[in-house]
Design a protein around this motif. Structure first.
Motif, PDB file in Angstrom:
ATOM      1  N   UNK A 148      40.152  35.656  42.087  1.00  0.00           N
ATOM      2  CA  UNK A 148      39.068  36.463  41.535  1.00  0.00           C
ATOM      3  C   UNK A 148      39.558  37.526  40.553  1.00  0.00           C
ATOM      4  N   UNK A 149      40.613  37.231  39.797  1.00  0.00           N
ATOM      5  CA  UNK A 149      41.027  38.106  38.720  1.00  0.00           C
ATOM      6  C   UNK A 149      41.726  37.256  37.661  1.00  0.00           C
TER       7      UNK A 149
ATOM      8  N   UNK B  53      29.317  50.942  42.397  1.00  0.00           N
ATOM      9  CA  UNK B  53      29.964  50.020  41.473  1.00  0.00           C
ATOM     10  C   UNK B  53      30.316  48.733  42.204  1.00  0.00           C
ATOM     11  N   UNK B  54      30.337  47.658  41.481  1.00  0.00           N
ATOM     12  CA  UNK B  54      30.615  46.357  42.091  1.00  0.00           C
ATOM     13  C   UNK B  54      31.650  45.582  41.287  1.00  0.00           C
ATOM     14  N   UNK B  55      32.682  46.306  40.828  1.00  0.00           N
ATOM     15  CA  UNK B  55      33.772  45.626  40.137  1.00  0.00           C
ATOM     16  C   UNK B  55      34.626  44.883  41.159  1.00  0.00           C
ATOM     17  N   UNK B  56      34.943  43.633  40.871  1.00  0.00           N
ATOM     18  CA  UNK B  56      35.719  42.820  41.798  1.00  0.00           C
ATOM     19  C   UNK B  56      37.213  43.038  41.630  1.00  0.00           C
ATOM     20  N   UNK B  57      37.617  43.612  40.512  1.00  0.00           N
ATOM     21  CA  UNK B  57      39.027  43.922  40.313  1.00  0.00           C
ATOM     22  C   UNK B  57      39.162  45.048  39.306  1.00  0.00           C
ATOM     23  N   UNK B  58      40.276  45.783  39.384  1.00  0.00           N
ATOM     24  CA  UNK B  58      40.581  46.847  38.439  1.00  0.00           C
ATOM     25  C   UNK B  58      42.055  46.759  38.072  1.00  0.00           C
TER      26      UNK B  58
ATOM     27  N   UNK C 192      41.933  42.247  53.540  1.00  0.00           N
ATOM     28  CA  UNK C 192      42.348  43.470  52.876  1.00  0.00           C
ATOM     29  C   UNK C 192      42.242  43.305  51.366  1.00  0.00           C
ATOM     30  N   UNK C 193      42.416  44.416  50.668  1.00  0.00           N
ATOM     31  CA  UNK C 193      42.558  44.357  49.219  1.00  0.00           C
ATOM     32  C   UNK C 193      43.877  43.671  48.867  1.00  0.00           C
TER      33      UNK C 193
ATOM     34  N   UNK D  50      49.321  43.549  37.743  1.00  0.00           N
ATOM     35  CA  UNK D  50      49.025  44.928  38.166  1.00  0.00           C
ATOM     36  C   UNK D  50      47.525  45.132  38.342  1.00  0.00           C
ATOM     37  N   UNK D  51      46.896  44.180  39.010  1.00  0.00           N
ATOM     38  CA  UNK D  51      45.451  44.212  39.237  1.00  0.00           C
ATOM     39  C   UNK D  51      45.174  44.297  40.741  1.00  0.00           C
ATOM     40  N   UNK D  52      44.269  45.174  41.101  1.00  0.00           N
ATOM     41  CA  UNK D  52      43.837  45.354  42.480  1.00  0.00           C
ATOM     42  C   UNK D  52      42.472  44.698  42.636  1.00  0.00           C
ATOM     43  N   UNK D  53      42.312  43.871  43.674  1.00  0.00           N
ATOM     44  CA  UNK D  53      41.084  43.084  43.751  1.00  0.00           C
ATOM     45  C   UNK D  53      40.796  42.676  45.191  1.00  0.00           C
TER      46      UNK D  53
END
Length: 394
Positions: free
Chosen positions: A368-369, A80-85, A314-315, A322-325
């Motif tokens: 990037x989110x 998978x290549x999602x840049x953020x979740x 780092x991430x 509340x987004x991790x990217x």
């Protein structure tokens, strides 16, 4: 009232319903027709059975082709290549369910992070922490994705001939964890057949052997090397190393470097960087001459306390959304081009101090989110590998 007249049927005759209507037939004709109908029904049953068998065989063949196609497709790992979740920890009116560690590990783009030198050590450390305690909590797809990413990490190390020691430690930790988990396979600790995990353990042993047999090739360029630098510059470069084991390995190259790596100030700064003053005071070691043994203290402190982790990239976690990217860092030339377009750069570089220019470059880094905050940079914080795992502890 009942019909009392003479029976209108002749002896041995009967009425039979046909497609054209009711017909009068004799007994012999009835037997012949019954035999024909029985033969027809028998043939029809045999034909239906044959069709049923053919349809079953067709369904089995179709399922087998579908399974073979699925197996062939799964042999090629999909990343998978999602840049953020979005990290949601509960159900709301807008969203149902929550995000798990396995889902985050599957969706985030760790494949590209492996190729990035700044993020490589971060991913390796995360893989090691998952191998120690979090592997059973991953789904079957996440466990398979974990092994695929690990395989790419090993291939990269074998090709680049760098970061060999961290990968050896990772494989050793993973193999020890799998040895204990495979014994509890009956308790549904791991997902999948035990033969699959035995095969994966064999692959780990094979990777360890390949890393043990690796031979570092000397560079072919004939320019200046590290040994050609003055001793003061060599010592300054050593001060940039954050791992004492790297200093020990560097000291084994030649006697001159071995003498430099014994510098007391070098080990003192290393201890002060990783450990607090209170921890250092509890583990003081004094030599016969009355000097502090900073080198011995460092390795003793490493056995007693966790050392500070340092990563180039780092991430990131946005506390507002509340987004991790993964933060996208622009190329310097691209950032300079944007600055040229946005400002009168000639006057900007003349009248602006260096710090202002640096802040301008940092502002061009893309979060990037889809952040809705007024100041997205203030809401973003770095997430350590352990912090990444803690995000999904409910």
């Amino acid at each position: 009232m009942p019909f009392l007249g003479q029976d209108w049927r002749s002896p041995g005759q009967s009425w039979v319903k046909t497609e054209d209507g009711w017909k009068k037939t004799t007994k012999d004709e009835n037997e012949t027709n019954n035999n024909v109908s029985e033969r027809k029904s028998y043939c029809k049953e045999e034909h239906d059975k044959e069709n049923l068998i053919l349809s079953i065989n067709y369904d089995v063949a179709a399922k087998k082709r579908k399974k073979d196609l699925l197996n062939n497709n799964t042999k090629i790992p999909y990343f998978h290549k999602d840049k953020w979740i979005y990290v949601h920890k509960g159900s709301t009116k807008e969203r149902h369910g929550y995000c798990t560690l396995g889902e985050a590990f599957n969706r985030l783009d760790f494949c590209s992070a492996i190729k990035d030198t700044r993020r490589f050590n971060y991913v390796v450390r995360l893989l090691e922490l998952i191998a120690k305690s979090q592997l059973p909590s991953l789904s079957g797809v996440a466990q398979k994705n974990y092994m695929n990413i690990l395989e790419r990490v090993v291939q990269k190390v074998l090709e680049d001939q760098q970061n060999v020691r961290p990968i050896k430690e990772l494989l050793q930790t993973l193999y020890a964890s799998l040895c204990s988990l495979v014994q509890d396979m009956g308790k549904s600790v791991l997902v999948g057949n035990i033969n699959i995990w035995v095969h994966r353990m064999e692959n780990i042993l094979q990777w360890q052997q390949q890393l043990d047999n690796i031979q570092i090739n000397r560079p072919t360029n004939t320019g200046m090397t590290f040994l050609d630098l003055p001793a003061s510059l060599q010592l300054n470069i050593m001060h940039c190393l954050s791992d004492g084991r790297d200093l020990v390995s560097l000291g084994q190259v030649c006697p001159d470097l071995s003498a430099l790596t014994e510098d007391r100030l070098l080990w003192k700064k290393l201890c002060q960087y990783h450990f607090s003053d209170r921890q250092i005071r509890k583990r003081l070691m004094v030599s016969d001459k009355g000097h502090l043994e900073w080198k011995k203290m460092y390795f003793k402190l490493c056995r007693c306390y966790p050392h500070k982790e340092q990563y180039s990239d780092t991430l990131q976690f946005c506390t507002h959304c509340h987004i991790l990217f993964w933060k996208v860092r622009l190329n310097s030339f691209l950032a300079l081009h944007i600055l040229f377009r946005k400002t009168s750069l000639f006057l900007f570089f003349i009248h602006s101090p260096f710090m202002a220019i640096t802040e301008m470059f940092c502002s061009l880094q893309d979060t990037n989110h889809p952040c809705t905050a007024n100041n997205p940079e203030s809401c973003c914080k770095a997430v350590s590998p352990q912090g990444f795992i803690n995000l999904f502890k409910f």
